[in-house]
Design a protein around this motif. Structure first.
Motif, PDB file in Angstrom:
ATOM      1  N   GLY A   1      -2.403  60.596 -23.142  1.00  0.00           N
ATOM      2  CA  GLY A   1      -1.508  62.066 -22.428  1.00  0.00           C
ATOM      3  C   GLY A   1      -1.027  61.926 -21.397  1.00  0.00           C
ATOM      4  O   GLY A   1      -0.492  62.834 -21.498  1.00  0.00           O
ATOM      5  N   GLN A   2      -2.055  61.860 -20.665  1.00  0.00           N
ATOM      6  CA  GLN A   2      -1.354  61.629 -19.272  1.00  0.00           C
ATOM      7  C   GLN A   2      -0.532  60.494 -18.633  1.00  0.00           C
ATOM      8  O   GLN A   2       0.341  61.446 -17.579  1.00  0.00           O
ATOM      9  N   LEU A   3      -0.325  59.925 -19.786  1.00  0.00           N
ATOM     10  CA  LEU A   3       1.031  58.833 -19.342  1.00  0.00           C
ATOM     11  C   LEU A   3       2.797  58.823 -19.492  1.00  0.00           C
ATOM     12  O   LEU A   3       2.076  60.018 -20.503  1.00  0.00           O
ATOM     13  N   ASN A   4       3.374  58.910 -19.256  1.00  0.00           N
ATOM     14  CA  ASN A   4       4.663  59.031 -19.890  1.00  0.00           C
ATOM     15  C   ASN A   4       5.543  58.138 -20.815  1.00  0.00           C
ATOM     16  O   ASN A   4       5.486  57.023 -20.614  1.00  0.00           O
ATOM     17  N   ALA A   5       5.253  58.892 -22.084  1.00  0.00           N
ATOM     18  CA  ALA A   5       5.820  57.531 -23.196  1.00  0.00           C
ATOM     19  C   ALA A   5       7.021  56.967 -22.617  1.00  0.00           C
ATOM     20  O   ALA A   5       7.058  55.980 -23.454  1.00  0.00           O
ATOM     21  N   ASP A   6       8.105  57.755 -22.222  1.00  0.00           N
ATOM     22  CA  ASP A   6       9.209  56.733 -21.996  1.00  0.00           C
ATOM     23  C   ASP A   6       8.938  55.963 -21.365  1.00  0.00           C
ATOM     24  O   ASP A   6      10.095  54.744 -21.485  1.00  0.00           O
ATOM     25  N   VAL A   7       8.780  55.334 -20.340  1.00  0.00           N
ATOM     26  CA  VAL A   7       8.721  54.394 -19.186  1.00  0.00           C
ATOM     27  C   VAL A   7       7.202  53.234 -19.749  1.00  0.00           C
ATOM     28  O   VAL A   7       7.282  52.018 -19.461  1.00  0.00           O
ATOM     29  N   ARG A   8       6.914  53.162 -20.746  1.00  0.00           N
ATOM     30  CA  ARG A   8       5.376  52.287 -21.167  1.00  0.00           C
ATOM     31  C   ARG A   8       6.489  51.765 -21.689  1.00  0.00           C
ATOM     32  O   ARG A   8       7.032  52.431 -22.680  1.00  0.00           O
ATOM     33  N   PRO A   9       5.897  50.474 -21.992  1.00  0.00           N
ATOM     34  CA  PRO A   9       6.411  49.086 -22.876  1.00  0.00           C
ATOM     35  C   PRO A   9       5.828  48.801 -23.813  1.00  0.00           C
ATOM     36  O   PRO A   9       5.332  49.471 -24.822  1.00  0.00           O
ATOM     37  N   GLU A  10       7.049  49.329 -25.324  1.00  0.00           N
ATOM     38  CA  GLU A  10       6.816  49.490 -26.527  1.00  0.00           C
ATOM     39  C   GLU A  10       6.337  47.312 -26.989  1.00  0.00           C
ATOM     40  O   GLU A  10       5.705  47.412 -26.345  1.00  0.00           O
ATOM     41  N   ARG A  11       5.748  47.746 -28.445  1.00  0.00           N
ATOM     42  CA  ARG A  11       4.426  47.366 -28.924  1.00  0.00           C
ATOM     43  C   ARG A  11       5.683  46.853 -29.814  1.00  0.00           C
ATOM     44  O   ARG A  11       5.882  46.513 -30.480  1.00  0.00           O
TER      45      ARG A  11
ATOM     46  N   ASP B   1       3.307  46.006  -7.427  1.00  0.00           N
ATOM     47  CA  ASP B   1       4.130  47.719  -7.249  1.00  0.00           C
ATOM     48  C   ASP B   1       3.346  48.456  -8.235  1.00  0.00           C
ATOM     49  O   ASP B   1       3.931  48.702  -9.456  1.00  0.00           O
ATOM     50  N   ARG B   2       2.522  49.628  -7.417  1.00  0.00           N
ATOM     51  CA  ARG B   2       2.214  50.750  -8.613  1.00  0.00           C
ATOM     52  C   ARG B   2       2.779  51.277  -9.019  1.00  0.00           C
ATOM     53  O   ARG B   2       3.603  51.927  -7.293  1.00  0.00           O
ATOM     54  N   PRO B   3       2.812  51.798 -10.308  1.00  0.00           N
ATOM     55  CA  PRO B   3       3.622  53.009 -10.219  1.00  0.00           C
ATOM     56  C   PRO B   3       3.840  54.789  -9.978  1.00  0.00           C
ATOM     57  O   PRO B   3       2.444  54.292  -9.620  1.00  0.00           O
ATOM     58  N   ALA B   4       4.046  55.191 -10.250  1.00  0.00           N
ATOM     59  CA  ALA B   4       4.194  56.665  -9.945  1.00  0.00           C
ATOM     60  C   ALA B   4       2.634  56.754 -11.256  1.00  0.00           C
ATOM     61  O   ALA B   4       2.839  56.792 -12.509  1.00  0.00           O
ATOM     62  N   CYS B   5       1.336  57.333 -10.267  1.00  0.00           N
ATOM     63  CA  CYS B   5       0.706  57.598 -11.116  1.00  0.00           C
ATOM     64  C   CYS B   5      -0.125  59.482 -11.182  1.00  0.00           C
ATOM     65  O   CYS B   5      -0.122  60.229 -10.229  1.00  0.00           O
TER      66      CYS B   5
ATOM     67  N   MET C   1      -9.068  54.911 -14.635  1.00  0.00           N
ATOM     68  CA  MET C   1      -8.336  54.437 -15.323  1.00  0.00           C
ATOM     69  C   MET C   1      -6.864  54.279 -15.459  1.00  0.00           C
ATOM     70  O   MET C   1      -6.065  53.337 -16.456  1.00  0.00           O
ATOM     71  N   THR C   2      -6.365  55.966 -15.998  1.00  0.00           N
ATOM     72  CA  THR C   2      -5.731  56.129 -16.068  1.00  0.00           C
ATOM     73  C   THR C   2      -3.953  55.530 -15.473  1.00  0.00           C
ATOM     74  O   THR C   2      -3.404  54.727 -15.906  1.00  0.00           O
ATOM     75  N   CYS C   3      -4.105  55.398 -13.942  1.00  0.00           N
ATOM     76  CA  CYS C   3      -3.537  54.599 -13.241  1.00  0.00           C
ATOM     77  C   CYS C   3      -3.871  53.056 -12.924  1.00  0.00           C
ATOM     78  O   CYS C   3      -2.667  52.636 -12.782  1.00  0.00           O
ATOM     79  N   THR C   4      -4.908  52.995 -13.329  1.00  0.00           N
ATOM     80  CA  THR C   4      -5.003  51.117 -13.831  1.00  0.00           C
ATOM     81  C   THR C   4      -4.480  50.689 -14.976  1.00  0.00           C
ATOM     82  O   THR C   4      -3.719  49.104 -14.858  1.00  0.00           O
ATOM     83  N   VAL C   5      -4.044  51.443 -15.900  1.00  0.00           N
ATOM     84  CA  VAL C   5      -3.555  51.125 -16.908  1.00  0.00           C
ATOM     85  C   VAL C   5      -1.808  51.110 -16.964  1.00  0.00           C
ATOM     86  O   VAL C   5      -1.505  50.542 -16.886  1.00  0.00           O
ATOM     87  N   ALA C   6      -1.614  52.187 -16.601  1.00  0.00           N
ATOM     88  CA  ALA C   6      -0.169  52.364 -15.654  1.00  0.00           C
ATOM     89  C   ALA C   6       0.057  50.955 -15.053  1.00  0.00           C
ATOM     90  O   ALA C   6       1.231  50.416 -15.428  1.00  0.00           O
ATOM     91  N   THR C   7      -0.239  50.707 -13.769  1.00  0.00           N
ATOM     92  CA  THR C   7      -0.150  49.471 -13.127  1.00  0.00           C
ATOM     93  C   THR C   7      -0.658  48.187 -14.193  1.00  0.00           C
ATOM     94  O   THR C   7       0.414  47.353 -13.879  1.00  0.00           O
ATOM     95  N   VAL C   8      -1.386  47.783 -14.725  1.00  0.00           N
ATOM     96  CA  VAL C   8      -1.821  46.871 -15.552  1.00  0.00           C
ATOM     97  C   VAL C   8       0.147  46.842 -16.418  1.00  0.00           C
ATOM     98  O   VAL C   8       0.374  45.633 -16.492  1.00  0.00           O
ATOM     99  N   GLU C   9       0.206  48.276 -17.408  1.00  0.00           N
ATOM    100  CA  GLU C   9       1.268  47.937 -17.869  1.00  0.00           C
ATOM    101  C   GLU C   9       2.566  47.321 -17.504  1.00  0.00           C
ATOM    102  O   GLU C   9       3.481  46.682 -17.315  1.00  0.00           O
ATOM    103  N   ARG C  10       2.848  47.774 -15.044  1.00  0.00           N
ATOM    104  CA  ARG C  10       4.065  47.430 -15.224  1.00  0.00           C
ATOM    105  C   ARG C  10       4.093  46.363 -14.921  1.00  0.00           C
ATOM    106  O   ARG C  10       5.181  45.120 -14.631  1.00  0.00           O
ATOM    107  N   LEU C  11       2.953  45.182 -14.706  1.00  0.00           N
ATOM    108  CA  LEU C  11       2.925  44.111 -13.899  1.00  0.00           C
ATOM    109  C   LEU C  11       2.916  43.026 -14.987  1.00  0.00           C
ATOM    110  O   LEU C  11       3.494  42.180 -15.158  1.00  0.00           O
ATOM    111  N   SER C  12       2.430  43.442 -16.550  1.00  0.00           N
ATOM    112  CA  SER C  12       2.654  42.535 -17.425  1.00  0.00           C
ATOM    113  C   SER C  12       3.854  43.200 -18.657  1.00  0.00           C
ATOM    114  O   SER C  12       4.224  41.992 -19.315  1.00  0.00           O
ATOM    115  N   GLY C  13       4.190  44.105 -18.836  1.00  0.00           N
ATOM    116  CA  GLY C  13       5.206  44.330 -19.932  1.00  0.00           C
ATOM    117  C   GLY C  13       4.459  44.415 -21.159  1.00  0.00           C
ATOM    118  O   GLY C  13       5.516  44.567 -21.877  1.00  0.00           O
TER     119      GLY C  13
END
Length: 325
Positions: A33-43, A102-106, A130-142
């Motif tokens: 709920g805290q992350l922007n679904a539009d910029v998160r990687p697809e499953r 590169d850490r995204p906006a959190c 943990m929310t910002c860490t999830v966003a950063t891992v998703e940016r790093l890994s895709g």
């Protein structure tokens, strides 16, 4: 895997009497709920599951004995656990905390933090938990993180103590005044304090970087999974309840795993996953050009690891030289 084994044992003894107490122990956060679904990687592999495991070095609350509480914390440990479709194989990728990313906006408790380039990976937790860490891992890994689980120092130590210790083959003599780890090479039955010292040590092994610590953490995780799998918890409901009480009190999860029923359901799905079907790796990294005390993902090896997980394929062969994998 540790959590799955314990919860599966709980099912076997039918401990409904303890459900509410254990359920009330679990803390959770609405990460999705805290992350922007539009910029998160697809499953890209719907049958697979990605779980981010975090170990927090918070010095607040019951963790104050491990250092001065400065009002912040960092992720001492970060592992991406990819559970393959069919739930019989898993890959665990450790991310060195000194990796420049590169850490995204959190989102943060006070509002939001701007995006930042070439910052230490573990600063994401300090900025936005943990929310910002999830966003950063998703940016790093895709990769899309389906779940996140965090455990604190005190909870980890109690869990090991309740198990009666964990038998670990220590690969070399360790003397680290910072983590207080003092162990000789060989097999030891580690108590909670010794186990915590082992997985936190970095100055007592290798070149003092985070890479040596990650190797010890992976050795310990394998030993812990093996020990819990071999323990006959079904014959000792008192110890089983104590383990569950320790575990549920020590973890914070995303909302998707934020109940005993959700954790139990997830554990059921991992019943066929054994320790020998779990492959541990470290993200391939190389010294950062701008700072020899930091590392950066080594390409193309790092991207090959993430691409394999994204496609739910086996990991590529380990690199024989250069970087870490």
């Amino acid at each position: 895997m540790v959590m799955a084994t314990i919860f599966l044992a709980l099912l076997g003894v039918g401990a409904a009497f303890a459900y509410q107490d254990l359920n009330d122990n679990i803390a959770s956060q609405d990460v999705d709920g805290q992350l922007n679904a539009d910029v998160r990687p697809e499953r890209k592999a719907p049958g697979a599951v990605n779980v981010l495991l975090l170990g927090s070095d918070s010095r607040s609350g019951s963790n104050r004995e491990y250092g001065r509480d400065e009002g912040s914390a960092r992720s001492d440990t970060a592992m991406v656990v990819h559970i393959a479709d069919g739930r019989r194989d898993a890959s665990v990728i450790s991310i060195p905390r000194d990796t420049l990313v590169d850490r995204p906006a959190c989102p943060t408790k006070s509002g939001a933090a701007s995006a930042a380039r070439a910052v230490m990976f573990n600063s994401a937790y300090e900025i936005g938990g943990m929310t910002c860490t999830v966003a950063t891992v998703e940016r790093l890994s895709g990769l899309r993180m389906d779940h996140v689980v965090e455990i604190d120092f005190t909870g980890f130590k109690k869990l090991v103590g309740t198990l009666g210790g964990v038998r670990v083959n220590v690969p070399q003599d360790i003397r680290d005044p910072y983590s207080h780890a003092r162990l000789s090479k060989g097999t030891h039955l580690l108590n909670g304090e010794q186990a915590l010292g082992l997985v936190r040590t970095r100055h007592g092994i290798g070149d003092g970087s985070d890479l040596g610590r990650i190797k010890l953490q992976q050795i310990f995780m394998k030993a812990l999974i093996t020990q819990i799998r071999s323990a006959d918890l079904l014959t000792d409901p008192v110890q089983l309840y104590r383990l569950l009480d320790d575990l549920t009190s020590a973890i914070t999860t995303d909302k998707g795993l934020g109940s005993l029923s959700a954790l139990t359901s997830f554990a059921r799905s991992l019943d066929g996953l054994d320790a020998d079907r779990v492959e541990f790796r470290t993200l391939p990294v190389a010294p950062a050009p701008q700072d020899p005390n930091r590392v950066v993902p080594q390409e193309p090896q790092a991207n090959a690891v993430w691409q394999a997980l994204s496609a739910d394929r086996p990991l590529p062969a380990r690199s024989e030289k250069g970087g870490q994998s």
